[in-house]
Motif scaffolding. Structure first.
Motif, mmCIF file in Angstrom:
data_model
loop_
_atom_site.group_PDB
_atom_site.id
_atom_site.type_symbol
_atom_site.label_atom_id
_atom_site.label_comp_id
_atom_site.label_asym_id
_atom_site.label_seq_id
_atom_site.Cartn_x
_atom_site.Cartn_y
_atom_site.Cartn_z
ATOM 1 N N ALA A 1 0.862 -1.180 0.000
ATOM 2 C CA ALA A 1 0.000 0.000 0.000
ATOM 3 C C ALA A 1 0.899 1.232 0.000
ATOM 4 C CB ALA A 1 -0.917 -0.005 1.214
ATOM 5 N N GLY A 2 0.575 2.173 -0.886
ATOM 6 C CA GLY A 2 1.388 3.374 -1.037
ATOM 7 C C GLY A 2 2.324 3.325 -2.234
ATOM 8 N N SER A 3 2.607 2.134 -2.747
ATOM 9 C CA SER A 3 3.460 2.019 -3.936
ATOM 10 C C SER A 3 2.777 2.694 -5.122
ATOM 11 C CB SER A 3 3.721 0.550 -4.275
ATOM 12 O OG SER A 3 4.487 -0.088 -3.282
ATOM 13 N N THR A 4 3.588 3.138 -6.086
ATOM 14 C CA THR A 4 3.053 3.828 -7.252
ATOM 15 C C THR A 4 3.443 3.102 -8.537
ATOM 16 O OG1 THR A 4 4.967 5.318 -7.283
ATOM 17 C CG2 THR A 4 2.984 6.092 -6.127
ATOM 18 N N LEU A 5 2.582 3.278 -9.562
ATOM 19 C CA LEU A 5 2.735 2.582 -10.834
ATOM 20 C C LEU A 5 2.475 3.530 -11.987
ATOM 21 C CD1 LEU A 5 0.198 -0.255 -9.941
ATOM 22 C CD2 LEU A 5 2.645 -0.344 -9.530
ATOM 23 N N ARG A 6 2.994 3.179 -13.159
ATOM 24 C CA ARG A 6 2.680 3.887 -14.408
ATOM 25 C C ARG A 6 2.257 2.840 -15.430
ATOM 26 N NH1 ARG A 6 7.200 6.388 -15.330
ATOM 27 N NH2 ARG A 6 6.464 8.229 -14.237
ATOM 28 N N THR A 7 1.117 3.087 -16.087
ATOM 29 C CA THR A 7 0.584 2.152 -17.072
ATOM 30 C C THR A 7 0.337 2.873 -18.384
ATOM 31 O OG1 THR A 7 -0.585 0.996 -15.305
ATOM 32 C CG2 THR A 7 -1.278 0.508 -17.554
ATOM 33 N N ARG A 8 0.852 2.292 -19.470
ATOM 34 C CA ARG A 8 0.475 2.717 -20.823
ATOM 35 C C ARG A 8 -0.499 1.670 -21.326
ATOM 36 N NH1 ARG A 8 4.348 3.409 -25.173
ATOM 37 N NH2 ARG A 8 4.624 1.263 -24.678
ATOM 38 N N MET A 9 -1.644 2.145 -21.834
ATOM 39 C CA MET A 9 -2.656 1.203 -22.271
ATOM 40 C C MET A 9 -3.476 1.761 -23.415
ATOM 41 S SD MET A 9 -5.183 1.582 -18.939
ATOM 42 C CE MET A 9 -5.939 0.028 -19.245
ATOM 43 N N LEU A 10 -4.212 0.870 -24.065
ATOM 44 C CA LEU A 10 -5.153 1.282 -25.092
ATOM 45 C C LEU A 10 -6.524 1.408 -24.450
ATOM 46 C CD1 LEU A 10 -4.037 -0.987 -28.042
ATOM 47 C CD2 LEU A 10 -3.635 1.460 -27.770
ATOM 48 N N ALA A 11 -7.138 2.564 -24.607
ATOM 49 C CA ALA A 11 -8.475 2.811 -24.064
ATOM 50 C C ALA A 11 -9.254 3.622 -25.081
ATOM 51 C CB ALA A 11 -8.393 3.548 -22.729
ATOM 52 N N VAL A 12 -10.396 3.140 -25.426
ATOM 53 C CA VAL A 12 -11.286 3.804 -26.392
ATOM 54 C C VAL A 12 -10.514 4.120 -27.681
ATOM 55 C CG1 VAL A 12 -13.091 5.540 -26.646
ATOM 56 C CG2 VAL A 12 -12.432 4.808 -24.374
ATOM 57 N N GLY A 13 -9.716 3.153 -28.134
ATOM 58 C CA GLY A 13 -9.036 3.281 -29.410
ATOM 59 C C GLY A 13 -7.813 4.177 -29.435
ATOM 60 N N ARG A 14 -7.324 4.602 -28.264
ATOM 61 C CA ARG A 14 -6.115 5.427 -28.267
ATOM 62 C C ARG A 14 -5.207 5.037 -27.114
ATOM 63 N NH1 ARG A 14 -6.707 10.806 -25.263
ATOM 64 N NH2 ARG A 14 -8.402 10.356 -23.827
ATOM 65 N N GLU A 15 -3.934 5.371 -27.250
ATOM 66 C CA GLU A 15 -2.975 5.071 -26.193
ATOM 67 C C GLU A 15 -3.044 6.156 -25.131
ATOM 68 O OE1 GLU A 15 1.795 4.765 -25.726
ATOM 69 O OE2 GLU A 15 0.942 3.725 -27.462
ATOM 70 N N VAL A 16 -3.127 5.732 -23.873
ATOM 71 C CA VAL A 16 -3.185 6.665 -22.743
ATOM 72 C C VAL A 16 -2.215 6.197 -21.666
ATOM 73 C CG1 VAL A 16 -5.575 7.379 -23.178
ATOM 74 C CG2 VAL A 16 -5.118 5.441 -21.665
ATOM 75 N N THR A 17 -1.867 7.106 -20.794
ATOM 76 C CA THR A 17 -1.003 6.779 -19.662
ATOM 77 C C THR A 17 -1.730 7.126 -18.377
ATOM 78 O OG1 THR A 17 0.996 7.205 -20.955
ATOM 79 C CG2 THR A 17 1.222 7.238 -18.560
ATOM 80 N N PHE A 18 -1.684 6.193 -17.437
ATOM 81 C CA PHE A 18 -2.231 6.404 -16.104
ATOM 82 C C PHE A 18 -1.104 6.295 -15.088
ATOM 83 C CE2 PHE A 18 -6.248 5.072 -18.039
ATOM 84 C CZ PHE A 18 -7.193 5.830 -17.354
ATOM 85 N N GLU A 19 -1.172 7.092 -14.060
ATOM 86 C CA GLU A 19 -0.355 6.943 -12.858
ATOM 87 C C GLU A 19 -1.306 6.417 -11.787
ATOM 88 O OE1 GLU A 19 2.986 7.745 -12.702
ATOM 89 O OE2 GLU A 19 3.033 8.527 -14.741
#
Length: 116
Positions: free
Chosen positions: A47-65
């Motif tokens: 708990a408290g760790s952080t991540l970065r994700t690149r993914m395809l969502a609704v036909g486009r590439e997005v990045t989430f933290e």
């Protein structure tokens, strides 16, 4: 708000399944929308760790933290976005006994864009 629930029975012990799903570096193997996911804070994962994700969502590439909000081996974890195109939460619950378990993933969002 949109919520999606998916469940699957897995013929493996709960602890093994948690060890695999609880390591973000494995997500690209089990989530076809994910291009890459990396731990952005020091190990151990908790708990408290952080991540970065690149993914395809609704036909486009997005990045989430993300921030891991709950990390409770072997029963589940919750991650919440801290930046990205929308506020999103992923909750994974693992229930079962001995040689088999059920994994339920719940994805929810409030459909409100986050500020980057």
């Amino acid at each position: 708000m949109i919520t999606v629930n998916e469940s699957i029975a897995i013929d493996r012990p709960q602890a093994d399944v948690f060890a695999y799903l609880g390591d973000p570096r494995n997500r690209v193997e089990w989530d076809s929308s994910v291009i890459s996911e990396e731990l952005t804070s020091p190990e151990p994962i908790e708990a408290g760790s952080t991540l970065r994700t690149r993914m395809l969502a609704v036909g486009r590439e997005v990045t989430f933290e993300w921030r891991i909000e709950r990390f409770v081996p072997p029963t589940g974890l919750t991650v919440a976005s801290t930046s990205g195109p929308m506020e999103t939460t992923l909750r994974i619950e693992i229930t079962g006994m001995d040689a088999a378990c059920t994994v339920t993933a719940t994805i929810s969002d409030v459909a409100v864009p986050l500020r980057a």
